[in-house]
Design a protein around this motif. Structure first.
Motif, PDB file in Angstrom:
ATOM      1  N   ILE A  84       0.844  -1.203   0.000  1.00 36.61           N
ATOM      2  CA  ILE A  84       0.000   0.000   0.000  1.00 36.61           C
ATOM      3  C   ILE A  84       0.879   1.254   0.000  1.00 36.61           C
ATOM      4  CG2 ILE A  84      -1.661   1.327   1.353  1.00 36.61           C
ATOM      5  CD1 ILE A  84      -2.807  -1.403   2.296  1.00 36.61           C
ATOM      6  N   LEU A  85       1.927   1.247   0.814  1.00 36.45           N
ATOM      7  CA  LEU A  85       2.853   2.371   0.842  1.00 36.45           C
ATOM      8  C   LEU A  85       3.489   2.594  -0.528  1.00 36.45           C
ATOM      9  CD1 LEU A  85       4.619   4.503   2.294  1.00 36.45           C
ATOM     10  CD2 LEU A  85       6.184   2.622   2.889  1.00 36.45           C
ATOM     11  N   ASN A  86       3.955   1.517  -1.143  1.00 29.22           N
ATOM     12  CA  ASN A  86       4.607   1.647  -2.450  1.00 29.22           C
ATOM     13  C   ASN A  86       3.640   2.100  -3.537  1.00 29.22           C
ATOM     14  OD1 ASN A  86       7.004   0.864  -1.293  1.00 29.22           O
ATOM     15  ND2 ASN A  86       6.955  -1.230  -2.103  1.00 29.22           N
ATOM     16  N   ASP A  87       2.423   1.580  -3.496  1.00 29.15           N
ATOM     17  CA  ASP A  87       1.452   1.909  -4.536  1.00 29.15           C
ATOM     18  C   ASP A  87       0.924   3.335  -4.404  1.00 29.15           C
ATOM     19  OD1 ASP A  87       1.742  -0.640  -5.504  1.00 29.15           O
ATOM     20  OD2 ASP A  87      -0.110  -1.413  -4.623  1.00 29.15           O
ATOM     21  N   GLU A  88       0.757   3.809  -3.177  1.00 29.04           N
ATOM     22  CA  GLU A  88       0.106   5.098  -2.957  1.00 29.04           C
ATOM     23  C   GLU A  88       1.064   6.198  -2.511  1.00 29.04           C
ATOM     24  OE1 GLU A  88      -3.225   4.588  -0.363  1.00 29.04           O
ATOM     25  OE2 GLU A  88      -4.081   2.931  -1.548  1.00 29.04           O
ATOM     26  N   GLY A  89       2.274   5.827  -2.117  1.00 25.87           N
ATOM     27  CA  GLY A  89       3.233   6.830  -1.655  1.00 25.87           C
ATOM     28  C   GLY A  89       3.064   7.237  -0.214  1.00 25.87           C
ATOM     29  N   ARG A  90       2.023   6.729   0.425  1.00 20.74           N
ATOM     30  CA  ARG A  90       1.801   7.007   1.843  1.00 20.74           C
ATOM     31  C   ARG A  90       0.986   5.882   2.449  1.00 20.74           C
ATOM     32  NH1 ARG A  90      -3.006   8.303   3.570  1.00 20.74           N
ATOM     33  NH2 ARG A  90      -2.176   9.267   5.454  1.00 20.74           N
ATOM     34  N   LEU A  91       1.087   5.759   3.745  1.00 20.03           N
ATOM     35  CA  LEU A  91       0.342   4.740   4.484  1.00 20.03           C
ATOM     36  C   LEU A  91      -0.112   5.351   5.791  1.00 20.03           C
ATOM     37  CD1 LEU A  91      -0.452   1.675   5.027  1.00 20.03           C
ATOM     38  CD2 LEU A  91       1.745   1.543   6.226  1.00 20.03           C
TER      39      LEU A  91
END
Length: 319
Positions: A84-91
């Protein structure tokens, strides 16, 4: 490519196995073993206990704890926090497990001046495809990974994180802590990295073999487990071309694989630190690596260079 085993440790399979050394256990105790799948490989545990039911329940709980770390940090699960972090740039709302690993990762990045860097994931695809990595290298930089109890954020577009160089060590620590909470005093946990508690029997510590980086399924040395975490990084596990010059460990400053060492085994106070340090020392090389660990309490290293020469610190527990 499936990751080659770094250690050669005794048996697997969920059985109450009678071994040649089991007669040396205190009366009423036996060795119990369990095996499962996590982190893309077979993971195993051995415990010495007097009650089969309690032993197997503890092993099952420890496997579940390790699987939770894998679920949170896997690059292959679309619902993992790392994906999720990699796909969206934030978590948002990072799990405490993830924060603990990121804290140690950033500490290692600072101590090694960037030789350890969890933001090297953009180098993966061009390496697999045999393409130039210079553009991907622009997306690498541990200082642009920010996190707090409320959020993890990648500051630049295209950045991505991999915790493959540290998460298995953390899972090993979590699994052993779970066993201990359930009353297990003697155990050996192998989740790609290893850690032990107590002893194998009354006369012997737990023992492992260190893999020879150039001979499949062969040992280059044997070592006693003394309660520390143990991890090995090598140039043989995942390679992108024939030979050992281009593999899954990269210098985050150059995007190229380090040239000096073929494997590094680290003994450290916990398996997460051993895991991260073994990767960092592959990048730093023998001289800088030895200098780094010289003032790190409880850390010892066993290095093999590409010519097969061995270098080690004084307190590596070889047998």
């Amino acid at each position: 490519m499936m990751r080659r085993r770094q250690f050669l440790a005794a048996g697997m399979g969920i059985v109450a196995a009678a071994c040649g050394w089991e007669r040396m256990l205190p009366e009423g105790q036996r060795v119990y073993r369990g095996a499962s799948l996590a982190f893309g490989t077979t993971v195993s545990m051995q415990v010495v206990h007097h009650d089969e039911g309690a032993a197997m329940e503890a092993i099952s709980a420890a496997f579940a704890a390790a699987a939770e770390v894998d679920r949170l940090m896997s690059l292959y699960r679309p619902d993992s926090q790392v994906r999720i972090l990699n796909d969206e740039g934030r978590l948002g709302h990072p799990h405490p497990h993830l924060l603990r690993v990121l804290e140690t990762a950033q500490y290692l990045s600072m101590r090694t001046q960037g030789a350890f860097d969890v933001t090297v994931q953009p180098l993966w695809e061009p390496s697999v495809d045999g393409r130039d990595r210079s553009q991907a290298l622009q997306k690498v930089g541990w200082r642009d990974l920010a996190f707090s109890a409320h959020e993890v954020r990648l500051k630049r577009p295209g950045m991505a994180v991999t915790l493959n160089g540290i998460a298995q060590g953390y899972a090993t620590d979590v699994a052993l802590a779970t066993l201990r909470r359930r009353g297990i005093e003697h155990a050996l946990v192998d989740i790609g990295e290893l850690r032990s508690a107590g002893r194998r029997d009354q006369a012997h510590p737990w023992q492992i073999g260190l893999a020879d980086p150039r001979r499949e399924a062969a040992m280059i040395a044997a070592a006693a487990m003394d309660g520390r975490g143990v991890a090995t990084s090598g140039d043989y596990a995942t390679r992108f071309a024939d030979g050992y010059a281009d593999h899954h460990i990269w210098n985050p400053l150059t995007g190229r694989s380090p040239e000096e060492l073929s494997s590094v085994t680290v003994f450290a106070p916990d398996a997460m630190m051993a895991d991260g340090l073994s990767t960092a020392l592959m990048v730093l090389g023998r001289e800088e690596g030895m200098r780094l660990v010289s003032d790190m309490k409880g850390v010892d290293v066993f290095m093999v260079d590409k010519a097969g020469r061995i270098f080690r610190t004084a307190n590596v527990p070889l047998i």
